[in-house]
Scaffold this active site. Structure first.
Site, short mmCIF file in Angstrom:
data_model
loop_
_atom_site.label_atom_id
_atom_site.label_comp_id
_atom_site.label_asym_id
_atom_site.label_seq_id
_atom_site.Cartn_x
_atom_site.Cartn_y
_atom_site.Cartn_z
N THR B 24 0.85 -1.19 0.00
CA THR B 24 0.00 0.00 0.00
C THR B 24 0.89 1.24 0.00
O THR B 24 1.93 1.28 0.63
CB THR B 24 -1.08 -0.04 1.11
N CYS B 30 -2.99 7.33 7.86
CA CYS B 30 -3.58 5.99 7.76
C CYS B 30 -2.64 4.93 8.32
O CYS B 30 -1.45 5.17 8.51
CB CYS B 30 -3.89 5.64 6.31
N HIS B 47 -5.86 -1.14 4.86
CA HIS B 47 -5.42 0.26 4.82
C HIS B 47 -6.46 1.06 5.60
O HIS B 47 -7.50 1.45 5.06
CB HIS B 47 -5.33 0.71 3.36
#
Lengths: 210, 163
Positions: B24, B30, B47
């Site tokens: 990711t 995040c 995520h």
């Protein structure tokens, strides 16, 4: 709280016009600061998915420089001035050349560069905010600017987290500014305004479209 | 064997059998959460964007919130043959991208809340958090490989680390 999906085209047009007035003032201020011609686009008002914000500006892992301010008061919003690293570097040099002329040292420290960048960003974003708050008839206070050099998608996490709690969409007002006459290619940067979700109703009422 | 590479976007959640690579890009506030089981040879990633799904209008993506992503990821792992006692977790992310002295805005510190809630949810599920790289003010790109069960973290200006 307003449902973003329910915005009609008249309301989006009103927000776009507000963005236009803000951008005009920001371009004028930048033009005075750099003694250059500034070209600007008509702002875009976008309702975008928070899951792919980055795709509107470039690649998720592209390196960018960003200046961020918070504005509170009658109409609360966040503003980001975002540029690719090379454009940010050129803009900083353009500003510092105003000050130092040809005596500009080659090896500028990152701290000095960031300070100049945050000043450029601050002037652009405060000018934008001043104009729209006059239009709206609201008082506002602006935070100290924050600067970051990072991946596009990391920076835009800020926008995703503002709108994420309430839904899947974000409302963004976006304009590109270009500094003309700076070598071969123009230096460009994006102003992104992100209203606080709970300030959207105030915004539409002040613009007399609700 | 060739690894299958999967790139996860915001709020995505997925599990895969080894050999696999889960990636990711550009985590700011995040969290990149990995749960893996090297006995059953499965790994999953989420995520995570926000800590708490309470107050959310709908739950289109369970990967979006820490309190929904952790149980959902565990459940998906079980479907691929993993058992809870063999699951281990690694997390990265949760940075604060901008610091504005004097300005108080809840969303600026969402990274720290994401870390706290993800950690708490893992504890509630009884899953051991074996490694983490969280906080700070830099974004991270993460890549988990089942070839060595390591999470590779790339940070601009700091290079690559593995946890």
């Amino acid at each position: 709280m307003l449902d973003l999906g329910s915005f009609n085209s008249l309301q989006l047009d009103a927000i776009r016009e507000m963005g236009n007035i803000g951008t005009g003032n920001a371009a004028t201020a930048l033009s005075k600061l750099l003694s250059c011609m500034i070209d600007m686009d008509v702002p875009k008002v976008k309702l975008v998915s928070i899951y792919d914000l980055a795709q509107h500006y470039g690649e998720p892992d592209e390196q960018v420089a960003a200046v961020f301010v918070r504005s509170t008061g009658g109409f609360a919003c966040s503003l980001i001035f975002i540029q690719n690293e090379e454009d940010a570097r050129l803009m900083v040099e353009l500003l510092l050349k105003q000050q130092f002329g040809d005596a500009l040292p080659q090896d500028l420290s990152q701290e000095l560069r960031d300070s100049a960048l945050s000043e450029v960003g601050n002037i652009i974003l405060s000018s934008f905010l001043n104009a729209i708050n006059i239009l709206l008839g609201t008082q506002h206070q602006i935070s100290v600017p924050g600067v970051a050099h990072d991946m596009l998608s990391s920076i835009l996490d800020v926008v995703a987290s503002i709108f994420g709690q309430m839904g899947e969409m974000a409302l963004m007002v976006n304009t590109e500014l270009r500094v003309e006459g700076a070598g071969d290619s123009a230096i460009s940067g994006n102003i992104i305004m992100v209203p606080d979700p709970d300030a959207l109703e105030i915004l539409l009422r002040k613009l007399k479209v609700l | 064997m060739v690894e299958n590479a999967y790139v996860l976007g915001m709020a995505d959640l997925m599990v895969a059998k080894a050999p696999a690579k889960l990636v990711t890009l550009g985590l700011g506030s995040c969290i990149g959460l990995v749960i893996f089981d090297h006995v059953a040879k499965v790994a999953g990633m989420a995520h995570i964007m926000l800590p708490d799904s309470r107050g959310a209008a709908n739950l289109e993506k369970v990967g979006k919130f820490a309190d929904t992503a952790v149980p959902a990821l565990v459940e998906e792992m079980v479907k691929l043959g993993s058992v809870r006692p063999h699951m281990k977790a690694k997390i990265a992310g949760g940075a604060q991208m901008f610091a504005l002295p004097g300005a108080s805005a809840e969303f600026l510190t969402v990274g720290a809340k994401n870390v706290k809630e993800t950690t708490a949810q893992l504890a509630r599920q009884g899953i051991l958090l074996v490694a983490s790289d969280t906080g700070g003010n830099k974004g991270r790109t993460v890549e988990f490989s089942t070839s060595n069960w390591m999470l590779k973290i790339k940070t601009l200006g700091k290079g690559v680390t593995e946890i």
